[in-house]
Enzyme design. Structure first.
Site, PDB file in Angstrom:
ATOM      1  N   HIS A 218      76.261  13.809  44.028  1.00  0.00           N
ATOM      2  CA  HIS A 218      76.587  14.631  45.193  1.00  0.00           C
ATOM      3  C   HIS A 218      77.744  15.582  44.877  1.00  0.00           C
ATOM      4  CE1 HIS A 218      77.035  15.339  49.616  1.00  0.00           C
ATOM      5  NE2 HIS A 218      78.296  15.550  49.280  1.00  0.00           N
ATOM      6  N   GLU A 219      78.820  15.034  44.356  1.00  0.00           N
ATOM      7  CA  GLU A 219      79.998  15.874  44.065  1.00  0.00           C
ATOM      8  C   GLU A 219      79.679  16.883  42.967  1.00  0.00           C
ATOM      9  OE1 GLU A 219      82.357  15.914  46.122  1.00  0.00           O
ATOM     10  OE2 GLU A 219      81.800  14.072  47.167  1.00  0.00           O
TER      11      GLU A 219
END
Lengths: 502, 502
Positions: free
Chosen positions: A264-265
């Protein structure tokens, strides 16, 4: 005109240097600063903010921006957009009485502690007076900024996602209500007896880190222009395209958390790294909006990261990393587990399918406050009623309900909808990406280079030099349409849970 | 007067905030910044330095300092000292022509690369023209700053160690020449066949880190006001007493390096942490001088860290950490190994006994340049001759001789002597410490708390609010005297090498 532009660039350079200093300090605060340094640090931050504020409100700067704005038709497209946005920001600052703004900042600096305490004690009453003050300031704020084109709650929505209005979001969430809520209920019923093949096991933190480092290579995260570190809550930050950093958090009992936080990051981080470097040092640096940012992080996390194709390629590596723990978990079992649906009370722990219903609930509540004038005394009941309506569950406590998120304590009303919009954007973008490239073929190649390239060309390179709606329109040839998102979810989870998608 | 002081404090607060921002950025650069971020970063640093410079040279600030200086007798002791020092700094800036100063900074920004290249290619000729320019600027610099009280090379010496002169250092180094050089030759001859009980072994880096973390507890390093991290070269930095950081470097084949670097840097760090916090945010923050700082790091590293008493207490812990590698190394063998004397060409690898002779050689050379007018063409021969005189060895190459240190490439002439002075101070301080406390008894207690406390009371608490000579005089009741240092070394190494100390 040339001299004026040079003057503008000169002042911008100074403002950006303060931004840079504050970025460095805050990165340090989030990741490693010793606990006892914050009081002194707070004073230094105060001075730097003040120095920067002095420049941003200086007569010279305001005059330069006003003049450039008046002659904006003579500017190139990038500077035109930047000046319009800067002018908007300056005008906003001018419209809000300074003393009220300062009082609000002081309120916010205390409210998060009050909220945390109320949440810990599971008692909304402790936070209510503070929340009331925040809402009351925001209502004033709306009044100060209202124009003929933009009124009421739209002011807040526009703040976090330029161009989005109640009309847009209503249309979006109404579709979710009509098509997604009934489907989710079916899946939840079916999923009730699902088994998790990862629970009860312990995954060595060093091993998790090694695999996340492997994921950096798979996703082609550029280590010469960024880094991965640890912090309490994962986040991404940076300054321009040459310095992009994200963090992760590792739990020995929860392998999924670190894997999907990292992906996600990295979705956020790739967006920042792939912005055209010509925007570094300007106010058009970085992603175009919260929802476009979230569309990238959710795309990598869910559409790519929770796909079968991805783990067909990489599960064997994960199994080698955790040979003992995963020897009896097949690829199919792993795939089912990372896509398991579960009605849960906490937004941040929600799965891909139910996530946007959590957001919808928050949007409904914000609208009730700012449009329908809902009293703060009725907030908790309203939350619980809506939760029952969407999930069929009774909220057991206020800390698992109304008090779970920090956003409102930070004055961030209008922010939540961007999360759902981002997820929806990602499905629509994915639809068009597949027309241009063989998604599963790229994944099978071992890394996501060609996917990154596509996103760079279509979206990332423009940084925030254009409005998100314009970037999307140019990238895929049409405006936002929620049906791609609903179709994607229904198709994926019908298949996973053997439900007739009709 | 009160208003003037407030005005001064207001401006100081701004200058300190820039210093803080630059500290954060440089800490990041040294420890984790991605390689590709430095170009953009350089520009931001440039702006911040300029902003700060603008304040420091503003008419308002100069006027406030001048006025306070004129009325300095009305100030309290702390502010008196601070204003005198600030005034000295401002006057210095006024005396040096700006264009020449800027040209020198540009020269220095390139010279370190040129030096590194010359060192790599083992060719002094490549660096000679640059070094010539540096020396020539410094000769101008001396001329600009000369007063009736302070002339010539003394200007440079005073820069790094306030109050120290050629006379002081001559007296110091002459004693070393007379008493230490002959003794060192004896020891070197005896030590020629010494065995190292650690060489050839591999020490797991994680294990080294764990033991260094244990050392933090032993030395009572305050983790709530500091941290330990990794970098290429160990160093200590920070901002005030509440944020003090040091780094270490780990080599699998060299256990000693990490152990004694950690203890050395913690010596610096404890000094900073134990400064009275009332000096945080002032210009009197941090250690009083380079040599006083070095006296603390060398005290902890050598006098405490290489003592038998220290390892009697902690060697068993180290043995548990490296049970396989150290099972056949007794405490005595370990103690001999960490105190092994060896004539070596490289200063940074020198042992406790020979270290100051390396410094003496550099002092002799600097004096030859700035006092006797030695030509740069004769520099290399002079180095080699002196090295043979002090160590009885022929320098095999210029990279192991004249080109080994970065200091001169950084314009730092006058710096080296502080290293030796620091070591000498530490022995004198130690002499008086033992009158007040049972040194070995404290070490046997398991941590160094009582030793830290003694140093805090006598030296650390005053930060740089007084001159180093005054701090020493008050701490031990007498002025600097080199004989304690020579006595300490001769006594310790006579015993270790079975030499008659006469």
């Amino acid at each position: 005109m040339k001299k004026l532009i040079e003057q503008y660039i000169g002042i911008r350079k100074r403002i950006k240097a303060y931004e840079y200093a504050l970025y460095m300090i805050s990165w340090d605060s989030e990741t490693e600063a010793p606990s006892g340094c914050f009081e002194y640090r707070g004073e230094q931050i105060g001075v730097l903010v003040e120095e920067s504020y002095r420049i941003e409100t200086s007569e010279e700067y305001v005059h330069v921006v006003d003049t450039l704005y008046a002659h904006r038709d003579e500017l190139d497209a990038d500077l035109y957009h930047e000046i319009v946005e800067v002018k908007k920001h300056i005008d906003k600052t001018r419209k809000i009485p300074m003393d009220q703004y300062v009082a609000f900042q002081i309120l916010l600096s205390k409210s998060q502690t009050i909220w945390a305490d109320a949440k810990k004690k599971n008692n909304f009453e402790l936070f209510k007076p503070t929340l009331q003050k925040i809402i009351s300031f925001l209502k004033d704020y709306i009044r100060y900024l209202e124009t003929d084109d933009c009124k009421g709650y739209n002011i807040l929505l526009d703040e976090y996602e330029p161009g989005m209005t109640i009309n847009d979001y209503d249309q979006f969430f109404n579709e979710l209500k009509t098509r997604l809520v009934p489907f989710v209920k079916k899946v939840i019923a079916k999923a009730a007896n699902d088994e998790s093949f990862l629970s009860g096991k312990t995954f060595d933190v060093d091993g998790q880190k090694q695999f996340c480092s492997y994921l950096q290579d798979v996703l082609c995260f550029d280590r010469s222009h960024g880094l991965m570190k640890e912090s309490e809550h994962p986040f991404t930050t940076g300054s321009g395209s040459t310095d992009v950093r994200f963090t992760n958090h590792y739990y020995p009992k929860n392998l999924q958390s670190a894997l999907f936080s990292a992906i996600h990051e990295m979705g956020h981080a790739l967006y920042e790294q792939q912005c055209d470097s010509k925007y570094d040092g300007t106010f058009s640096t970085g992603g175009a909006s919260l929802s476009l940012h979230e569309s990238q992080s959710r795309f990598y996390e869910n559409i790519l990261g929770r796909s079968k194709a991805f783990w067909e390629q990489h599960y064997s590596v994960l199994q080698r990393q955790f040979s003992k723990e995963l020897q009896d978990v097949s690829l199919d079992e792993f795939y089912r587990t990372i896509n398991q649906v579960k009605a849960s009370f906490i937004r941040t722990e929600a799965d891909e399918l139910t996530y946007s219903l959590h957001i919808m609930l928050r949007y409904d509540l914000e609208k009730a406050i700012f449009v329908e004038g809902l009293s703060i005394d009725d907030l908790q009941d309203k939350w619980n009623d809506l939760f029952f309506e969407y999930f069929g569950l009774v909220v057991p406590s206020v800390k698992e309900g109304l008090l779970q998120d920090i956003h409102w304590a930070g004055g961030m009303f209008g922010y939540f909808p961007t999360y759902a919009l981002g997820s929806a954007y990602s499905a629509q973008i994915f639809h068009y990406m597949k027309k241009d490239l063989d998604f599963e073929g790229v994944i099978a190649s071992g890394n996501t280079k060609a996917i990154n390239e596509w996103l760079k060309t279509k979206i990332h390179q423009f940084a925030s030099s254009r409005y998100p709606k314009d970037i999307i329109r140019q990238a895929i040839g049409e405006d936002f349409d929620v049906s791609y998102y609903i179709d994607y979810l229904i198709s994926k989870y019908s298949c996973l849970y053997g439900i007739n998608p009709s």
